[in-house]
Design a protein around this motif. Structure first.
Motif, PDB file in Angstrom:
ATOM      1  N   GLN A  36      10.180  -0.710 -10.991  1.00 28.63           N
ATOM      2  CA  GLN A  36       8.989  -1.433 -10.568  1.00 28.63           C
ATOM      3  C   GLN A  36       8.743  -1.220  -9.073  1.00 28.63           C
ATOM      4  O   GLN A  36       9.659  -0.869  -8.319  1.00 28.63           O
ATOM      5  CB  GLN A  36       9.139  -2.921 -10.867  1.00 28.63           C
ATOM      6  N   PRO A  37       7.516  -1.444  -8.600  1.00 31.55           N
ATOM      7  CA  PRO A  37       7.247  -1.334  -7.164  1.00 31.55           C
ATOM      8  C   PRO A  37       7.845  -2.507  -6.403  1.00 31.55           C
ATOM      9  O   PRO A  37       7.797  -3.655  -6.867  1.00 31.55           O
ATOM     10  CB  PRO A  37       5.717  -1.345  -7.090  1.00 31.55           C
ATOM     11  N   VAL A  38       8.412  -2.221  -5.257  1.00 31.26           N
ATOM     12  CA  VAL A  38       8.965  -3.266  -4.395  1.00 31.26           C
ATOM     13  C   VAL A  38       8.465  -3.038  -2.969  1.00 31.26           C
ATOM     14  O   VAL A  38       8.073  -1.930  -2.599  1.00 31.26           O
ATOM     15  CB  VAL A  38      10.518  -3.280  -4.418  1.00 31.26           C
ATOM     16  N   LEU A  39       8.493  -4.094  -2.203  1.00 30.68           N
ATOM     17  CA  LEU A  39       8.064  -4.031  -0.810  1.00 30.68           C
ATOM     18  C   LEU A  39       9.218  -3.559   0.065  1.00 30.68           C
ATOM     19  O   LEU A  39      10.331  -4.076  -0.038  1.00 30.68           O
ATOM     20  CB  LEU A  39       7.596  -5.414  -0.358  1.00 30.68           C
ATOM     21  N   ALA A  40       8.958  -2.566   0.910  1.00 29.77           N
ATOM     22  CA  ALA A  40       9.977  -2.059   1.829  1.00 29.77           C
ATOM     23  C   ALA A  40       9.391  -1.988   3.232  1.00 29.77           C
ATOM     24  O   ALA A  40       8.187  -1.751   3.403  1.00 29.77           O
ATOM     25  CB  ALA A  40      10.469  -0.685   1.395  1.00 29.77           C
ATOM     26  N   VAL A  41      10.237  -2.187   4.225  1.00 28.31           N
ATOM     27  CA  VAL A  41       9.820  -2.137   5.625  1.00 28.31           C
ATOM     28  C   VAL A  41      10.650  -1.081   6.339  1.00 28.31           C
ATOM     29  O   VAL A  41      11.879  -1.035   6.205  1.00 28.31           O
ATOM     30  CB  VAL A  41      10.007  -3.512   6.308  1.00 28.31           C
TER      31      VAL A  41
END
Length: 255
Positions: A36-41
């Protein structure tokens, strides 16, 4: 090991925690799973003198790292975790460890206590103090045969601390806010310079809450999967079975 986690904070809370100017709106997510898509910084790179450009950037990535050198993804293992021990030498993670270290925000993660070699009681593992945490992660951009590119990531793991060891022998690496800049700085901080950050969280940092097996199904995405459920708790003396080595090995939306 980290095979499921949750991000239930608001976009404003998440942006403030990560030192970002803002984030696009997204809903609470209670059962985030690999692929699934996840938020990354990541670091936005060096700043020009007097620049007001943010020094961190956020993007959506597929949870499951694909190294740039992979020619055929069919049959390639799903690398949703990267063992922190030796990641800087392993072919799958070496480039990302040097050039694309990242943070993945979370409200906590799920882990399963093994029972007789099978997945047993699930636990919701969250910080005792509440709030958000940031997992150490690695990002790799994979160029698909058709020419399109896809950003992918793996969450780094380490040996479990006392809060988690009775459930599983591994846990995700948590980067503390005071270490965000150092971890993300791939320009002046080489892998050996940040190796000390790849350690278990301090004892007492997490608390593990037994939950029902609703979390086992990816289709279950409501807050009820975090409700305490103790009917089938496995005795703490049960030791987890070692994981197989392979387990560590288009536009997306958070909706």
């Amino acid at each position: 090991m980290c095979g499921r986690f949750a991000l239930t904070a608001t976009p404003d809370q998440t942006a403030a925690f990560l030192g970002l100017a803002e984030l696009d709106d997204f809903p609470a997510r209670y059962n985030i799973a690999p692929t699934q898509p996840v938020l990354a910084v990541l670091s936005a790179g060096p700043q020009a003198p007097g620049s007001n450009r943010p020094d961190r950037t956020a993007l959506l990535v597929r949870w499951g790292l694909i190294p740039a050198w992979v020619k055929e993804t069919r049959g390639f293992p799903l690398l949703f975790n990267a063992r922190s021990e030796g990641a800087s030498e392993k072919a799958s993670f070496r480039a990302a460890m040097r050039h694309r270290r990242a943070l993945v925000p979370a409200s906590g993660f799920y882990e399963w206590q093994q029972a007789g070699g099978r997945r047993g009681q699930p636990f919701w593992v969250r910080p005792k103090r509440g709030g958000l945490i940031a997992f150490a992660a690695l990002v790799e951009t994979y160029a698909e045969p058709g020419g399109s590119e896809m950003d992918t990531c793996a969450i780094m793991t380490t040996s479990a601390n006392a809060d988690v060891a009775d459930i599983h022998e591994r846990m995700p690496v948590v980067i503390e806010p005071q270490d965000f800049s150092r971890w993300l700085d791939c320009r002046t901080q080489e892998p050996r310079d940040v190796a000390g950050l790849l350690r278990p969280a301090d004892p007492g940092f997490f608390e593990a809450v037994p939950v029902s097996d609703l979390v086992n199904k990816v289709a279950n995405t409501g807050p009820e999967i975090q409700d305490e459920h103790t009917a089938s708790v496995v005795p703490a003396a049960a030791k987890p079975k070692p994981r197989k080595a392979g387990a560590d090995e288009g536009q997306m939306t958070l909706f």
